[in-house]
Write a protein that holds these residues in place. Structure first.
Motif, mmCIF file in Angstrom:
data_model
loop_
_atom_site.group_PDB
_atom_site.id
_atom_site.type_symbol
_atom_site.label_atom_id
_atom_site.label_comp_id
_atom_site.label_asym_id
_atom_site.label_seq_id
_atom_site.Cartn_x
_atom_site.Cartn_y
_atom_site.Cartn_z
ATOM 1 N N LEU A 452 -54.886 20.625 -53.538
ATOM 2 C CA LEU A 452 -56.333 20.489 -53.636
ATOM 3 C C LEU A 452 -57.049 21.153 -52.463
ATOM 4 O O LEU A 452 -58.108 21.759 -52.632
ATOM 5 C CB LEU A 452 -56.709 19.009 -53.725
ATOM 6 C CG LEU A 452 -56.354 18.351 -55.063
ATOM 7 C CD1 LEU A 452 -56.457 16.839 -54.965
ATOM 8 C CD2 LEU A 452 -57.247 18.876 -56.181
ATOM 9 N N ARG A 453 -56.486 21.063 -51.283
ATOM 10 C CA ARG A 453 -57.096 21.704 -50.112
ATOM 11 C C ARG A 453 -57.188 23.215 -50.315
ATOM 12 O O ARG A 453 -58.223 23.828 -50.070
ATOM 13 C CB ARG A 453 -56.263 21.381 -48.877
ATOM 14 C CG ARG A 453 -56.876 21.828 -47.556
ATOM 15 C CD ARG A 453 -55.884 21.646 -46.423
ATOM 16 N NE ARG A 453 -55.185 20.372 -46.507
ATOM 17 C CZ ARG A 453 -53.918 20.207 -46.108
ATOM 18 N NH1 ARG A 453 -53.224 21.227 -45.646
ATOM 19 N NH2 ARG A 453 -53.353 19.021 -46.192
ATOM 20 N N THR A 454 -56.105 23.811 -50.807
ATOM 21 C CA THR A 454 -56.098 25.258 -51.020
ATOM 22 C C THR A 454 -56.970 25.642 -52.206
ATOM 23 O O THR A 454 -57.654 26.671 -52.187
ATOM 24 C CB THR A 454 -54.657 25.749 -51.227
ATOM 25 O OG1 THR A 454 -53.813 25.225 -50.188
ATOM 26 C CG2 THR A 454 -54.588 27.269 -51.208
ATOM 27 N N ALA A 455 -56.976 24.810 -53.244
ATOM 28 C CA ALA A 455 -57.844 25.067 -54.398
ATOM 29 C C ALA A 455 -59.308 25.098 -53.980
ATOM 30 O O ALA A 455 -60.090 25.948 -54.440
ATOM 31 C CB ALA A 455 -57.622 23.999 -55.467
ATOM 32 N N ALA A 456 -59.703 24.193 -53.104
ATOM 33 C CA ALA A 456 -61.091 24.169 -52.638
ATOM 34 C C ALA A 456 -61.420 25.418 -51.821
ATOM 35 O O ALA A 456 -62.519 25.972 -51.935
ATOM 36 C CB ALA A 456 -61.334 22.915 -51.808
ATOM 37 N N GLN A 457 -60.478 25.882 -51.020
ATOM 38 C CA GLN A 457 -60.683 27.128 -50.283
ATOM 39 C C GLN A 457 -60.916 28.293 -51.244
ATOM 40 O O GLN A 457 -61.814 29.116 -51.039
ATOM 41 C CB GLN A 457 -59.467 27.433 -49.419
ATOM 42 C CG GLN A 457 -59.345 26.623 -48.149
ATOM 43 C CD GLN A 457 -58.181 27.144 -47.323
ATOM 44 O OE1 GLN A 457 -57.026 26.860 -47.626
ATOM 45 N NE2 GLN A 457 -58.482 27.915 -46.290
ATOM 46 N N LEU A 458 -60.085 28.370 -52.273
ATOM 47 C CA LEU A 458 -60.216 29.468 -53.231
ATOM 48 C C LEU A 458 -61.504 29.364 -54.031
ATOM 49 O O LEU A 458 -62.127 30.382 -54.356
ATOM 50 C CB LEU A 458 -59.000 29.480 -54.163
ATOM 51 C CG LEU A 458 -57.699 29.971 -53.526
ATOM 52 C CD1 LEU A 458 -56.506 29.668 -54.428
ATOM 53 C CD2 LEU A 458 -57.772 31.470 -53.238
ATOM 54 N N GLU A 459 -61.933 28.159 -54.350
ATOM 55 C CA GLU A 459 -63.195 27.988 -55.073
ATOM 56 C C GLU A 459 -64.368 28.502 -54.241
ATOM 57 O O GLU A 459 -65.301 29.111 -54.778
ATOM 58 C CB GLU A 459 -63.397 26.524 -55.425
ATOM 59 C CG GLU A 459 -64.636 26.253 -56.267
ATOM 60 C CD GLU A 459 -64.779 24.792 -56.627
ATOM 61 O OE1 GLU A 459 -65.297 24.494 -57.715
ATOM 62 O OE2 GLU A 459 -64.361 23.930 -55.815
ATOM 63 N N ARG A 460 -64.318 28.267 -52.932
ATOM 64 C CA ARG A 460 -65.382 28.775 -52.067
ATOM 65 C C ARG A 460 -65.316 30.291 -51.919
ATOM 66 O O ARG A 460 -66.352 30.966 -51.861
ATOM 67 C CB ARG A 460 -65.297 28.100 -50.693
ATOM 68 C CG ARG A 460 -65.709 26.628 -50.694
ATOM 69 C CD ARG A 460 -65.808 26.053 -49.305
ATOM 70 N NE ARG A 460 -64.507 25.848 -48.677
ATOM 71 C CZ ARG A 460 -63.811 24.718 -48.748
ATOM 72 N NH1 ARG A 460 -64.279 23.685 -49.437
ATOM 73 N NH2 ARG A 460 -62.652 24.598 -48.137
ATOM 74 N N ALA A 461 -64.101 30.838 -51.897
ATOM 75 C CA ALA A 461 -63.938 32.281 -51.694
ATOM 76 C C ALA A 461 -64.163 33.082 -52.968
ATOM 77 O O ALA A 461 -64.677 34.212 -52.922
ATOM 78 C CB ALA A 461 -62.543 32.570 -51.142
#
Length: 480
Positions: A452-461
């Protein structure tokens, strides 16, 4: 009343915030949801039961006032008929009680709007039904939204509800999420309860959860429904901190991320899918992670044989009792009966051999994730299939052929069902003609925090919030 434009642009947390602040009432939100459903249902055919007009009892949960739908498979809601996507259960009686997960959904504040189409007993990767016909993909109505949770995914993608229940035994959350431009998390085995009427399904491969439009809805909802329940066969440890905290915009630690830009046992990908993987890999590297091409060692044919064994045995467990009770076999789809008959003929040694293969896969993935925090792979080798591409009522398929037909186009979906680890698909890319493409992130058992932490990063990017399918509550209303 809340406008359809405003309603469909908001995720579940946003809508709940409007209700909590008094800007709108739960009744107004529900009325908008009913209008939204009416605007697209004739084109999508996604509902099985409903939409229900009545406003649910008031709840003070975090998602209070937010409409949602449940898949017509496994989960039960008191007073609602469950059919498993099959004509064999067309006359099923209403459920006498909520399942554990349904109680948790209600406690979270979600208000049931209806039930959604699944493939028959979840045994196909398309949402086509012999009983009620196919659900259609809002991005292209000539295509399937995928399955088996296709009805749920279609309604979320089209703006009818912001979140929908789904479940997953070999990709059935992630496949439709990928084909409709959604976030689809398959949690770790034991993270979300299955009971109380079953301890496990498909020998531990099946898990329950949801599809959403945003990573934050996924994280917040998982916080609210996860956790062990009395009598459950599997249980997951509590997370070190709430998942909502994991997705905060803060400096995360550097991860070691492996990427695989290939399909089943080296199968070629479409150029669009390969581009999606390359985009994801380069974005993760730009975010400061160590990204390299790597994959665990997998005996793909041995794995497929084992999956066929448990698929057929699990199908037999559901279907054979119905046949013995006098249910007409012609009510079932052909591949359902074919797999059930193979499953009925299996013996304990066949299952033991399959479990040995599962153990080999789990050991390989365990070693792999000791070195790599995440594995990034295609969710699908291509975009959503055309309606009818997966014909579950075709008697020409053998059981092994049908399982291969369903599994191979989704290269690494079923592996996480067997290992038990979490996997999420994100709508990070599109084909040249605008169809959604999902990219999957998978991790070791119980490591939803990393996912989830990485998914949120990708959603922002690589944000996807502004994309809208062809069939959407706003476009359909304007056309009327």
């Amino acid at each position: 009343m809340l406008s359809l434009q405003d309603y469909s642009a908001r995720d579940a947390l946003d809508l709940a915030g409007l209700v909590r602040s008094g800007e709108v009432t739960a009744a107004e939100v529900r009325q908008t949801a009913l209008v939204a459903a009416a605007s697209v249902e004739s084109r999508l055919a996604a509902f099985t039961e409903g939409p229900f007009e009545q406003l649910p009892a008031h709840s003070s949960g975090e998602f209070a006032g937010v409409p949602f739908v449940i898949k017509d498979l496994l989960i039960t809601a008191v007073g609602v008929c469950g059919h498993g996507g099959s004509a064999a259960l067309a006359d099923a009686a209403p459920a006498e009680a909520d399942s554990t997960l349904m109680r948790r959904f209600r406690a979270a504040g979600l208000g049931l709007l209806g039930t959604t189409k699944s493939s028959e007993f979840g045994l196909s990767v398309a949402a086509d039904q012999k009983w009620r016909g196919p659900t259609r993909n809002p991005w292209d109505p000539q295509r399937s939204p995928g399955g088996s949770s296709g009805g749920s995914a279609a309604l979320v993608a089209a703006g009818v509800v912001p979140v929908a229940h789904a479940n997953d035994g070999a990709g059935s959350i992630r496949i439709p999420a990928a084909h409709t431009g959604l976030v689809g998390l398959k949690p770790s085995r034991g993270r979300v309860p299955l009971g109380p009427w079953q301890q496990e399904l498909m020998y531990g491969n099946v898990v329950e959860f949801a599809v959403t439009r945003t990573v934050r809805d996924t994280a917040y909802l998982l916080d609210l429904v996860q956790g062990n329940a009395p009598g459950e066969k599997y249980g997951a440890p509590l997370p070190a901190e709430p998942y909502r905290d994991e997705i905060a915009d803060r400096s995360p630690r550097q991860l070691r991320i492996a990427v695989a830009a290939h399909g089943w046992d080296g199968q070629a990908l479409s150029p669009d899918v390969r581009n999606a993987i390359e985009l994801t890999a380069s974005t993760l590297a730009d975010l400061g992670h160590v990204v390299e091409e790597a994959s665990p060692a997998v005996d793909w044919e041995g794995f497929l044989a084992a999956l066929t064994t448990t698929w057929c045995a699990g199908t037999a467990a559901a279907v054979v009792p119905l046949l013995k009770s006098g249910t007409d076999r012609d009510l079932f789809e052909a591949t359902t009966v074919t797999c059930a008959e193979v499953g009925q003929a299996l013996n304990p040694v066949d299952l033991a051999v399959a479990f040995d293969q599962y153990n080999a896969l789990s050991q390989s993935f365990g070693s792999f994730h000791a070195q790599w925090d995440l594995w990034v792979t295609p969710t699908s080798v291509g975009p959503a299939p055309a309606i009818g591409d997966f014909d579950a009522d075709n008697p020409q398929y053998t059981a092994a052929e049908w399982v291969r037909r369903c599994v191979v186009p989704y290269p690494t979906c079923a592996t996480s069902n067997v290992t038990g680890g979490p996997a999420i698909t994100l709508p990070l890319a599109q084909t040249a003609d605008g169809l959604p493409l999902g990219v999957q992130l998978s991790a070791d058992l119980y490591r939803e925090d990393i996912v989830l932490r990485t998914a949120a990063q990708l959603e922002r990017a690589l944000p996807w919030a502004g994309r809208r399918p062809v069939v959407h509550v706003t476009t359909e209303t304007r056309q009327r």
